[in-house]
Structures are given as structure tokens and as C-alpha cells.
Design an enzyme around this catalytic site. Structure first.
Site, PDB file in Angstrom:
ATOM      1  N   TYR A   1       0.825  -1.204   0.000  1.00 60.50           N
ATOM      2  CA  TYR A   1       0.000   0.000   0.000  1.00 60.50           C
ATOM      3  C   TYR A   1       0.865   1.262   0.000  1.00 60.50           C
ATOM      4  CZ  TYR A   1      -3.576  -3.357   1.546  1.00 60.50           C
ATOM      5  OH  TYR A   1      -4.425  -4.445   1.657  1.00 60.50           O
TER       6      TYR A   1
ATOM      7  N   HIS B   1       0.618 -11.806   1.176  1.00 68.24           N
ATOM      8  CA  HIS B   1      -0.367 -11.005   0.448  1.00 68.24           C
ATOM      9  C   HIS B   1      -0.894 -11.721  -0.804  1.00 68.24           C
ATOM     10  CE1 HIS B   1      -1.404  -6.478  -0.323  1.00 68.24           C
ATOM     11  NE2 HIS B   1      -2.437  -7.264  -0.534  1.00 68.24           N
TER      12      HIS B   1
ATOM     13  N   SER C   1     -12.953  -5.151   1.155  1.00 69.15           N
ATOM     14  CA  SER C   1     -13.931  -4.574   0.216  1.00 69.15           C
ATOM     15  C   SER C   1     -15.357  -4.990   0.548  1.00 69.15           C
ATOM     16  CB  SER C   1     -13.585  -4.954  -1.233  1.00 69.15           C
ATOM     17  OG  SER C   1     -12.366  -4.384  -1.621  1.00 69.15           O
ATOM     18  N   PRO C   2     -15.780  -4.853   1.811  1.00 70.08           N
ATOM     19  CA  PRO C   2     -17.128  -5.292   2.195  1.00 70.08           C
ATOM     20  C   PRO C   2     -18.253  -4.448   1.601  1.00 70.08           C
ATOM     21  CG  PRO C   2     -16.087  -4.132   4.004  1.00 70.08           C
ATOM     22  CD  PRO C   2     -15.023  -4.317   2.969  1.00 70.08           C
TER      23      PRO C   2
ATOM     24  N   ARG D   1     -16.172  -2.061  -3.204  1.00 68.13           N
ATOM     25  CA  ARG D   1     -15.410  -0.968  -3.817  1.00 68.13           C
ATOM     26  C   ARG D   1     -16.206   0.333  -3.827  1.00 68.13           C
ATOM     27  NH1 ARG D   1     -10.270  -3.317  -4.243  1.00 68.13           N
ATOM     28  NH2 ARG D   1     -10.502  -5.460  -4.975  1.00 68.13           N
ATOM     29  N   GLY D   2     -17.103   0.495  -2.846  1.00 67.35           N
ATOM     30  CA  GLY D   2     -17.926   1.687  -2.755  1.00 67.35           C
ATOM     31  C   GLY D   2     -19.253   1.576  -3.471  1.00 67.35           C
ATOM     32  N   PHE D   3     -19.434   0.545  -4.298  1.00 64.26           N
ATOM     33  CA  PHE D   3     -20.660   0.405  -5.073  1.00 64.26           C
ATOM     34  C   PHE D   3     -21.890   0.330  -4.164  1.00 64.26           C
ATOM     35  CE2 PHE D   3     -23.925  -2.292  -7.010  1.00 64.26           C
ATOM     36  CZ  PHE D   3     -24.161  -1.614  -8.198  1.00 64.26           C
TER      37      PHE D   3
ATOM     38  N   GLY E   1     -23.846   3.645  -2.686  1.00 67.12           N
ATOM     39  CA  GLY E   1     -24.686   4.507  -3.498  1.00 67.12           C
ATOM     40  C   GLY E   1     -24.103   4.646  -4.893  1.00 67.12           C
TER      41      GLY E   1
END
Length: 334
Positions: free
Chosen positions: A55, A127, A206-207, A210-212, A215
């Protein structure tokens, strides 16, 4: 905040993924903003912080170390090795490399300890499994780090049930970390059951998809370097199809009385006591929103509706592009 077991560690049921503060979703936030976020998470009860050498090519570990090292006894620290930035061409430009050779893992750990300003990492993941190196060799090197007191426990990321069992035969695996959410169900094929069988915790990254699942996202407005631009589910055709899932999903959140992000994380918390979501964010308002999922209770009827609405058959597009799919070892649906 609910508490759950991460191996021998008792941690907050919802942790914090520390990728977003410096990597993957556009320009990184300022060092001051990252530090405020990390301290806010600790203040609000987060005791599970997850970072990686990859990261920001070490930037995330550095920020975590600077912000949290004074509070080291108050949280469980997880990081990752086996995928990091390397100056391959000798021109000072770092590129992502998967390297699971024992010597590399040892060197990566030493560098991580310095960046994190700690003597020991509580949970250290491979990883990615470097498929050129037997998993037994990589895990053997990590077990050497346990014996040396550099790390306390071992984890694996994005592996299959078969690989998990091979690794576990060498040294107990405390956690497997893989993408898991309503729209990514691959762990349900085999890994979740293998984790239950072996007593291994499952850490879900990513629960919120990915932001989907927070909203509607206008992909055209994303930063040019945002990794979602290269993900199949956010291509114009697939994204248009997936957006049709959001109105009924948002309606369920309204019925429950929570935000869309909280609904996604609460669904995960209801999938098993050994599942620990680690949503990532760079914003304090999103952090507070995510952590509120700990208080959301979902009844059986709501869980059935969510399962039927968003799953591997209703979502359009693969979660990764071809290259990324070749790099992981997770099972895939036919």
C-alpha cells in the site's frame, strides 16, 4: 462495538483497512488527514488495523507507525508481505512484484517493522501466493519469523481452500483475507467452510463492494489512477447493468433504518462469527458510518431478500481483470 476473535486476539468486529489513505483510489490524502483518521478509528473502538508493504509502496505502514505506535498496546496490528514495490529497471520507479521467496519475506518483514515502529507484527499475511514458490516454503519462512519473535501469527490472502490446508499443515493459519461482500461470493464456494473447519478467522476486505454498495458511482468522475477504472464491473456496460440493483437495495436499507454501507457490512457480520470485515476509507464521516453497522440487526427475511437481490448470478462482470485473476488463487464460480 461488538468483539470477535482473530485467532488468539480479541478485536473489534469491524476493523480498518489502511489502503485507502495512500493507495488505489486516486490521490492519497495528506499525512495529517491520514493521522486524524487512524486516531479517530482508535478512539471509536477499532482495535484491528490492517495494512501492507504494497500500500503506497510502504507509505501506509509508515503512516500507521507514525500515528499509532504510541498506542501500540491498544490494538492488533496486521500487515502483509509477498507483494511490494521493487525498482526492477533501476530507474527509481517502483513496480508491483509478487515474490514469495523466503529471503524476500524476511527482508520485507524487517523493513515493515521499522516503518511500523514496532518490535512485532501481530498478524502477518502472505499477500499473494507466489505460484513459483511452493506455499510450504513461503509459510515455512513466516514460521521462522514467528520463532524469531518478529511476528506473532500467520495469515494468507486470496488463497483457495486447498492452498489453505497445505499451508496449515506447515504452521497454523490464523486468518485468511479475501474479498467478500454481497457482490463477491467466491469465498462461499469452499474457503469459508475450510476456515470453520480449521479454526481460521476470515477477514473480508472490500465489504462495501469498492464503494458500489454505498450509493451510485459516476465512473467518469473517478481519478485517472483509481483502480476501479480497470475493473470489469465498472466498465460502462457492466456498471450500467449493476446500477439497476441499487434502487431495491437502497429500499431495503430504508426499511431496516440504516445507511447502504451499514447494510452491506451488517450482512457480512451476520454470515458467521468468524468473519471480520475491514472496510477501508480515508474520510472520518465514512469511518463513523461504517462502524455503525455493528449495531444493525437483520432478521431472516431481510437476509433472504439481500441474498436473492445481489449475488454471483445477478452481478455483471468479473471482480478482477485477467491479469489480477491469474495472480490470485481463489476459487471461481463456473
Amino acid at each position: 462495538m461488538q468483539q470477535r476473535q482473530l485467532g488468539s486476539f480479541t478485536v473489534s468486529a469491524i476493523g480498518l483497512g489502511c489502503m485507502n489513505i495512500c493507495h488505489a483510489y486516486g490521490a492519497p490524502v495528506s499525512e495529517a488527514q491520514a493521522e486524524r483518521l487512524l486516531l479517530a478509528a482508535l478512539d471509536q473502538g477499532v482495535t484491528h488495523f490492517d495494512t501492507a508493504a504494497l500500500y503506497g509502496f510502504g507509505a501506509s505502514e509508515t503512516l500507521v507507525g507514525k500515528a499509532l505506535s504510541k498506542h501500540r498496546s491498544q490494538f492488533t496490528l496486521a500487515s502483509k508481505c509477498g507483494m511490494q514495490g521493487v525498482d526492477v529497471a533501476g530507474d527509481g520507479k517502483l513496480v508491483r512484484v509478487i515474490d514469495g521467496r523466503p529471503a524476500t519475506l524476511r527482508a520485507t518483514c524487517e523493513a515493515a517493522l521499522k516503518r511500523l515502529r514496532t518490535d512485532v507484527i501481530d498478524l502477518y499475511y502472505l499477500h499473494r501466493w507466489d505460484k513459483q514458490v511452493p506455499i510450504e516454503d513461503s509459510v515455512g519462512a513466516l514460521s521462522d519469523l514467528v520463532r524469531a519473535g518478529k511476528i506473532q501469527t500467520i495469515g494468507l490472502s486470496e488463497v483457495s481452500a486447498a492452498t489453505l490446508r497445505k499451508a496449515h499443515a506447515v504452521h497454523p493459519i490464523t486468518a485468511v483475507q479475501t474479498e467478500y461482500s454481497l457482490w463477491t461470493r467466491n469465498p462461499e464456494i469452499a474457503v469459508l467452510d475450510a476456515c470453520r473447519e480449521l479454526g481460521t478467522a476470515f477477514v473480508a476486505f472490500s465489504p462495501v463492494a469498492r464503494g458500489f454498495l454505498c450509493g451510485p458511482i459516476d465512473v467518469s468522475t473517478l481519478d485517472p489512477k483509481d483502480i476501479r477504472r480497470g475493473m470489469p464491473r465498472f466498465s460502462p456496460e457492466n456498471h450500467a447493468a449493476n446500477l439497476k440493483l441499487l434502487p431495491p437495495y437502497m429500499a431495503i436499507a430504508d426499511e431496516v433504518g440504516c445507511t447502504p454501507a451499514q447494510l452491506a457490512i451488517a450482512w457480512l457480520l451476520h454470515q458467521g462469527e468468524h468473519i471480520l470485515p475491514i472496510p477501508g476509507t480515508a474520510r472520518e464521516d465514512h469511518l463513523k458510518d461504517n462502524l455503525g453497522a455493528s449495531d444493525v440487526k437483520l432478521d431472516a427475511a431481510t437476509l433472504v431478500k439481500l441474498d436473492a437481490l445481489i449475488n454471483q448470478q445477478t452481478v455483471s462482470g468479473n471482480r478482477y481483470n485477467d491479469q489480477s485473476n491469474r495472480e490470485v488463487d481463489t476459487e471461481v464460480f463456473a
